[in-house]
Design a protein around this motif. Sequence first.
Motif, mmCIF file in Angstrom:
data_model
loop_
_atom_site.group_PDB
_atom_site.id
_atom_site.type_symbol
_atom_site.label_atom_id
_atom_site.label_comp_id
_atom_site.label_asym_id
_atom_site.label_seq_id
_atom_site.Cartn_x
_atom_site.Cartn_y
_atom_site.Cartn_z
ATOM 1 N N LEU A 186 -50.417 -7.836 -53.040
ATOM 2 C CA LEU A 186 -50.223 -9.229 -53.422
ATOM 3 C C LEU A 186 -50.779 -9.355 -54.834
ATOM 4 C CD1 LEU A 186 -49.759 -12.257 -53.056
ATOM 5 C CD2 LEU A 186 -51.813 -12.344 -51.633
ATOM 6 N N GLY A 242 -37.604 3.820 -45.736
ATOM 7 C CA GLY A 242 -38.758 3.259 -46.433
ATOM 8 C C GLY A 242 -38.456 1.902 -47.029
ATOM 9 N N HIS A 243 -39.466 1.326 -47.650
ATOM 10 C CA HIS A 243 -39.240 0.035 -48.275
ATOM 11 C C HIS A 243 -40.208 -0.201 -49.420
ATOM 12 C CE1 HIS A 243 -41.970 -0.809 -44.752
ATOM 13 N NE2 HIS A 243 -42.724 -1.209 -45.768
ATOM 14 N N LEU A 244 -39.800 -1.105 -50.263
ATOM 15 C CA LEU A 244 -40.644 -1.549 -51.372
ATOM 16 C C LEU A 244 -40.917 -3.023 -51.169
ATOM 17 C CD1 LEU A 244 -41.889 -1.533 -54.233
ATOM 18 C CD2 LEU A 244 -39.586 -1.756 -55.137
ATOM 19 N N LEU A 245 -42.163 -3.371 -51.019
ATOM 20 C CA LEU A 245 -42.513 -4.777 -50.806
ATOM 21 C C LEU A 245 -43.712 -5.147 -51.653
ATOM 22 C CD1 LEU A 245 -42.439 -7.511 -49.304
ATOM 23 C CD2 LEU A 245 -43.865 -6.466 -47.539
ATOM 24 N N GLU A 246 -43.550 -6.153 -52.458
ATOM 25 C CA GLU A 246 -44.664 -6.698 -53.235
ATOM 26 C C GLU A 246 -44.594 -8.216 -53.124
ATOM 27 O OE1 GLU A 246 -46.604 -4.632 -55.308
ATOM 28 O OE2 GLU A 246 -45.338 -2.900 -55.765
ATOM 29 N N LEU A 247 -45.751 -8.830 -52.919
ATOM 30 C CA LEU A 247 -45.791 -10.294 -52.917
ATOM 31 C C LEU A 247 -46.388 -10.776 -54.234
ATOM 32 C CD1 LEU A 247 -46.980 -11.320 -49.336
ATOM 33 C CD2 LEU A 247 -44.745 -10.598 -50.135
ATOM 34 N N TYR A 248 -45.892 -11.910 -54.696
ATOM 35 C CA TYR A 248 -46.392 -12.464 -55.943
ATOM 36 C C TYR A 248 -46.916 -13.870 -55.721
ATOM 37 C CZ TYR A 248 -43.643 -8.571 -57.542
ATOM 38 O OH TYR A 248 -43.138 -7.317 -57.698
ATOM 39 N N HIS A 267 -45.249 -2.924 -58.816
ATOM 40 C CA HIS A 267 -44.109 -3.430 -59.576
ATOM 41 C C HIS A 267 -44.364 -4.877 -59.964
ATOM 42 C CE1 HIS A 267 -41.310 -0.085 -58.438
ATOM 43 N NE2 HIS A 267 -42.348 0.119 -57.640
ATOM 44 N N GLU A 306 -37.122 -4.414 -51.029
ATOM 45 C CA GLU A 306 -35.923 -3.588 -50.970
ATOM 46 C C GLU A 306 -36.132 -2.563 -49.862
ATOM 47 O OE1 GLU A 306 -33.446 -3.826 -53.472
ATOM 48 O OE2 GLU A 306 -34.471 -4.620 -55.238
ATOM 49 N N CYS A 326 -47.746 -4.910 -42.404
ATOM 50 C CA CYS A 326 -46.456 -5.397 -42.884
ATOM 51 C C CYS A 326 -45.527 -5.518 -41.690
ATOM 52 C CB CYS A 326 -45.877 -4.522 -43.985
ATOM 53 S SG CYS A 326 -44.839 -3.170 -43.450
ATOM 54 N N THR A 327 -44.738 -6.571 -41.718
ATOM 55 C CA THR A 327 -44.016 -6.996 -40.520
ATOM 56 C C THR A 327 -42.536 -6.645 -40.606
ATOM 57 O OG1 THR A 327 -43.708 -9.106 -41.607
ATOM 58 C CG2 THR A 327 -45.574 -8.918 -40.120
ATOM 59 N N LEU A 328 -42.251 -5.481 -41.143
ATOM 60 C CA LEU A 328 -40.845 -5.176 -41.385
ATOM 61 C C LEU A 328 -40.193 -4.360 -40.278
ATOM 62 C CD1 LEU A 328 -41.162 -4.468 -45.186
ATOM 63 C CD2 LEU A 328 -40.167 -6.467 -44.089
ATOM 64 N N GLY A 363 -43.460 -15.758 -54.354
ATOM 65 C CA GLY A 363 -42.239 -14.972 -54.229
ATOM 66 C C GLY A 363 -42.522 -13.560 -53.777
ATOM 67 N N HIS A 364 -41.478 -12.791 -53.610
ATOM 68 C CA HIS A 364 -41.675 -11.406 -53.202
ATOM 69 C C HIS A 364 -40.526 -10.530 -53.647
ATOM 70 C CE1 HIS A 364 -39.780 -13.438 -49.617
ATOM 71 N NE2 HIS A 364 -38.878 -12.523 -49.894
ATOM 72 N N LEU A 365 -40.835 -9.259 -53.704
ATOM 73 C CA LEU A 365 -39.821 -8.258 -54.006
ATOM 74 C C LEU A 365 -39.715 -7.358 -52.786
ATOM 75 C CD1 LEU A 365 -38.040 -6.383 -55.754
ATOM 76 C CD2 LEU A 365 -40.138 -5.425 -56.696
ATOM 77 N N TYR A 375 -34.869 1.083 -48.152
ATOM 78 C CA TYR A 375 -34.174 2.298 -48.534
ATOM 79 C C TYR A 375 -33.818 3.113 -47.310
ATOM 80 C CZ TYR A 375 -36.233 0.843 -52.890
ATOM 81 O OH TYR A 375 -36.602 0.094 -53.969
#
Lengths: 145, 145
Positions: free
Chosen positions: A95, A128-134, A75, B132, A109-111, B128-130, B134
């Motif tokens: 990333l 579940g989760h959605l994680l993207e770093l920018y 994303h 979410e 991932c540390t969630l 930054g990051h995204l 679920y």
Amino acid sequence: MRLTANKIAGILRENGYKLTPQRHAVLKVIAASSDHMTPETIYSKTREENPDIGLVTIYRTLDLLNSLNLVCRVHAPDGCRSYMMRRPVGHHHHLVCSQCGKVVDFDGCTLADLENRLTKETKFDITGHLLELYGVCPDCRHVPE
Amino acid sequence: MRLTANKIAGILRENGYKLTPQRHAVLKVIAASSDHMTPETIYSKTREENPDIGLVTIYRTLDLLNSLNLVCRVHAPDGCRSYMMRRPVGHHHHLVCSQCGKVVDFDGCTLADLENRLTKETKFDITGHLLELYGVCPDCRHVPE
DNA sequence: TCACAATTGAAAATTGTTTTCAATTATAAA
DNA sequence: TTTATAATTGAAAACAATTTTCAATTGTGA
Ligand SMILES: [Zn+2]
Ligand SMILES: [Zn+2]
Ligand SMILES: [Zn+2]
Ligand SMILES: [Zn+2]
């Protein structure tokens, strides 16, 4: 540690899907790139060697690969067109360089703690989760155009 | 701890934007709902009181609010249409029910350590990051249709 | 009240994706 | 090998979401 086009082709077969030249062409394109690409980009790269393939087939092949967990979606930070790339095995995230699009995969991932806390607090069954770093990659940072 | 329609209206003014009836109508709709809504949903809710507003204006107002950080986007688990909702002040994320769409905001995201680690490992400048999460909310879990 | 840039809405254009359907083809059985 | 058949394909149309264009309207400050 990445899947080759031929390995993925084998997995398709194992799962009862036909191995068409079109699918193989798409696999080759995806496996050849280390960056994420839009369906449109994959389409035009595939057409270089395979000019008769249709865009529909790209979408269908990507859907198929996605359902088998052989590619994953990236994303982008703005808008949210879904890009796709081949996937290292196992749970991981991306990333992404905001400037050139380069993608670094990472795991660890540390969630889990966060999810546990929220499970207690909200009584949600978290699935579940959605994680993207920018960020900006070293290459793009060093050459401020 | 959420912004009211009138407060947001003030912020618009402060930033040099005109306070039109249409914008105010959209603000009221967004402020009145605790769930995220698609532009289309916001459109139809706004039209209940304001039948002459156009869908374009909804998009433009949402863009404006987004650029001022007054709303935020929610990425649904499948496809990734961008939904929008009003935003609690400050850094936060969403826990979204996959079945009914309910959204719980949370803060205390635990990504700082991960980002530090990746900064060292990749030399990216992480900006930054995204994120979410679920899951299935208690209401949806208790009543297995 | 005036002037004017900002804002609006209808319609058209654009973009991304999915559906439909007749023709083709990979595969496995004979 | 051939043959049978269901899966797959591509063109075109349909659909959906969003953006652009542009003339008319309107909020705001002078
Ligand atoms: Zn880069
Ligand atoms: Zn993860
Ligand atoms: Zn729910
Ligand atoms: Zn965060």
